[in-house]
Enzyme design. Structure first.
Site, PDB file in Angstrom:
ATOM      1  CG  ASN A  65      56.997  44.860  57.843  1.00 26.94           C
ATOM      2  OD1 ASN A  65      57.112  45.942  58.413  1.00 26.94           O
ATOM      3  ND2 ASN A  65      56.075  43.978  58.205  1.00 26.94           N
ATOM      4  CD  GLU A 109      61.104  37.792  58.069  1.00 24.40           C
ATOM      5  OE1 GLU A 109      60.157  36.988  58.161  1.00 24.40           O
ATOM      6  OE2 GLU A 109      61.192  38.631  57.155  1.00 24.40           O
ATOM      7  CE  LYS A 119      57.828  35.928  55.745  1.00 22.49           C
ATOM      8  NZ  LYS A 119      58.345  37.276  56.130  1.00 22.49           N
ATOM      9  CD  GLU A 136      56.309  40.244  57.579  1.00 24.04           C
ATOM     10  OE1 GLU A 136      56.684  41.243  56.913  1.00 24.04           O
ATOM     11  OE2 GLU A 136      56.900  39.162  57.568  1.00 24.04           O
ATOM     12  CB  CYS A 141      56.221  39.301  54.156  1.00 21.47           C
ATOM     13  SG  CYS A 141      57.478  40.478  53.573  1.00 21.47           S
ATOM     14  CG  ASN A 177      56.527  36.788  60.388  1.00 27.97           C
ATOM     15  OD1 ASN A 177      55.418  37.305  60.564  1.00 27.97           O
ATOM     16  ND2 ASN A 177      57.489  37.385  59.705  1.00 27.97           N
TER      17      ASN A 177
END
Lengths: 315, 315
Positions: free
Chosen positions: A199, A144, A125, A47, A174, A108
Site C-alpha cells: 500500500n 506503522e 514486515k 499488504e 511493501c 504487519n
C-alpha cells in the site's frame, strides 16, 4: 518435474474505512477465482488486504476499529472462505494481514498458503515506514511504527510444492521492497520467487509537496525490477490501489522476471488480475554466472552494512 | 555555495590491442575538451581507460604487453598530458586504470582528480568477475581474478571541492555496479554522486549462448538507476564500448538522478560525451524521508549479508 507455473497478481482497488469485512473478502474470492480461470496456481494479494490501510488513522491501541483490523490467527473464521475457495480450486496464495499474536504482539505480516490450504510460511514486515507517534494537526497519519512491532522472523524462505516446481519462495511486505538488504537476505537463500504486497501513497494526502504518482509508481517498479535482477529471481509485487477515504495509493502491480523485465503490469487502480507464466529454470543463468555469490561476493568489505544504522557523511 | 554542477560521461569507443598509448591518451584529452566545452566541471572516463580491455588475453604475469598496460603511479609521464590539460581547463575527472604498486601488487583501480590536478582519492575494484586461470581452448578470456587482487580499500568516499558544491563522492568500477552491497556501503557514508566506469561484454565473444547486447545494456542501466534511487544519489556510469579485436562491449553510458531517472544516455558505441546538470540538494528528499537510514534500517536482520558468501537454498 516441470518447473513452470502461472502466477497471478491480484491487485485490489481501494477498501474504504466503512467497507464491511465480508464485502472485502468477497472481492478477494472473486479475484482468486478470476486468477484461477486464467490458469494461476499461485495468487498474490496486497499488504493488509482484508481492510483499509488503517495505519493512516490515529486510532488508539485498544480502539475497537483498530482491533477489528487485526487477525488473531491465520486462518480464522472471518477469512476462512478465502482459504476454502483456494483449496477447492487447488490454488495457493500470498496475503498480507495485521497479525495479533496470542501474547498480544502486533505485526504487519504475510502468509503464503499452499494449494492444500495449509500455511506454508509466515513473514513479518521488517522495514516499517512512518512514525511511532501521532503527528498533531495532520488529518492523515502513517503510524506503522506505532501500530506494529518490527518483524522478528528475519527473511525466511520455503520451498513451494511439487505442483509449482518446488521454487524457493520468499516474502516481503511493501516498503521492504525498496531495501536491497531484504532482497539479498532472500537471494542468499536461493530465492526464485519473491511475493510481496504493498500500500504505497500516490501523493501526500495532507497536501504537502512530494513526488508525483507517476514517479512513485516508477520507483516501485524499478525497485522490484532491479532487486529481482540482482538476485536472479522472479517477483510478484501487488498493490492495493486507488483512493481510500481521500488518500491515494499507487497501482502498478507487476510480475518481474530474473532479468528485471516486467512481464505483466496492472493498467488500472482497481481490482485487476495480472498473469504470467514463470519458468524457474530461467533463474539459473543469473545464479550461476553474473550473480554466482560464492564466486564473487566479498562480505569482509560489507561490514558497514551491519555495523552502522544511519548514514554518516564525511566533514 | 551553489550545489549545482555540470558533469560529463566521456564514453570511449573501442581501444584496439595494437593502438598506441599515445593515440588513446589523445582521445581522452579530446573527450575532456569536448566535455569542458559543454560546461562540465567533472568528467567520468571508463574502467581501464588507457588501454584495451587486456584481461581478455591470456598474458603471463611478466608478459611485456601486460606490464605495459599497468600504471606504476598515478599520474605518471604517460598519462601526464591528461592531468595537465584537465588542470588548465579547471576540470576534474574520474579515470579507471590498472594499478601496479611499488610492492608489485596489481589492482583494477580508479582515481578521482580535482580541478587542481591533484588526486582526491583512489578506489580499488572489489567485485572482480571472471576467472583466476586461463580456460583452455577459448580464444577470449576474462582473467580479472588472475591479473588483479581484490580491492582492499573498502568503499571510500571523499568530499569534492567548493567549486563542485562539496558533494560526497564515491567510486565503483564496472561489475561493482551490479552489487547493491557496494552502493549501500557508499550510501551509508552519505554519497551524493557515484562515479563509475565499465567494460561489459555485449555478447560471448567465444560464440556461446548468452543475453543479447540489448538485455545487457538494460541490466547495466537498471542497476545504476535502482541503486542510485535506493541510496538517494546521482550516478555517472561510463562505458568503453564497441568491438575491441573481435570482442564486443556494450555502450549505454548514463547519468542517473536520485529518483533513478536517466538524465542522459549515450546513443552510440563510440567516443561520445553526455552531459547533465546535477543539483545535490535533490538528494535530500530521499535521504531524509524514504531512505532515512537511521530511522528505517534494521541491521540486526541483515547478518546473513556478512556471515555468508554463497547462496544456500533449502532442501
Amino acid at each position: 518435474m516441470t518447473r513452470r507455473i502461472v502466477v497471478a497478481g491480484a491487485q485490489m482497488g481501494p477498501v474504504q474505512r466503512a467497507d464491511g469485512r465480508g464485502a472485502t473478502l468477497d472481492r478477494l474470492v472473486a479475484l482468486l477465482e478470476a486468477a484461477a480461470r486464467g490458469g494461476a496456481k499461485l495468487v498474490v494479494f496486497p499488504e493488509l488486504a482484508f481492510t483499509t490501510f488503517f495505519p493512516r488513522w490515529p486510532l488508539g491501541r485498544q480502539d475497537a476499529e483498530l482491533l477489528d483490523s487485526f487477525e488473531p490467527a491465520m486462518p480464522n473464521p472471518r477469512v476462512q472462505a478465502l482459504f476454502d475457495r483456494a483449496r477447492e480450486l487447488g490454488v495457493g496464495f500470498y496475503v498480507g494481514y495485521a497479525e495479533l499474536t496470542p501474547e498480544g504482539r502486533r505485526f504487519n505480516s504475510a502468509v503464503t498458503v499452499g494449494p492444500d490450504g495449509q500455511v506454508l510460511f509466515k513473514y513479518r514486515k521488517v522495514h516499517l515506514p512512518g512514525s511511532d507517534h501521532v503527528k498533531p494537526g495532520q488529518r492523515y497519519q502513517q503510524l506503522e511504527k506505532m501500530h506494529f512491532e518490527y518483524g522478528d522472523l528475519g527473511f525466511p524462505v520455503a520451498r513451494g510444492p511439487e505442483a509449482w516446481g518446488r521454487p524457493v519462495l520468499g516474502m516481503l511486505v511493501c516498503n521492504d521492497r525498496r531495501w536491497p538488504e531484504a532482497w539479498r537476505c532472500l537471494g542468499l537463500q536461493g530465492v526464485e520467487l519473491v511475493l510481496l504486497g504493498y500500500n504505497s501513497a500516490a501523493y501526500d494526502p495532507n497536501g504537502g509537496e512530494g513526488e508525483s504518482a507517476e514517479t512513485r509508481t516508477f520507483h516501485s517498479t524499478l525497485a522490484a525490477q532491479a532487486n529481482a535482477y540482482m538476485n536472479a529471481t522472479y517477483a510478484v509485487a501487488v498493490a492495493k490501489a486507488g483512493v481510500e477515504d481521500g488518500a491515494g495509493l499507487i497501482g502498478g502491480s507487476c510480475i518481474v522476471d530474473p532479468n528485471g523485465r516486467v512481464m505483466a503490469q496492472a493498467a488500472t487502480l482497481g481490482d485487476e488480475v495480472i498473469l504470467a507464466e514463470l519458468d524457474f529454470e530461467a533463474c539459473r543463468q543469473g545464479k550461476e554466472k553474473m550473480f554466482n555469490f560464492a564466486a564473487h561476493r566479498r562480505p569482509e568489505m560489507y561490514r558497514r552494512i551491519v555495523e552502522q544504522v544511519g548514514a554518516v557523511a564525511p566533514e
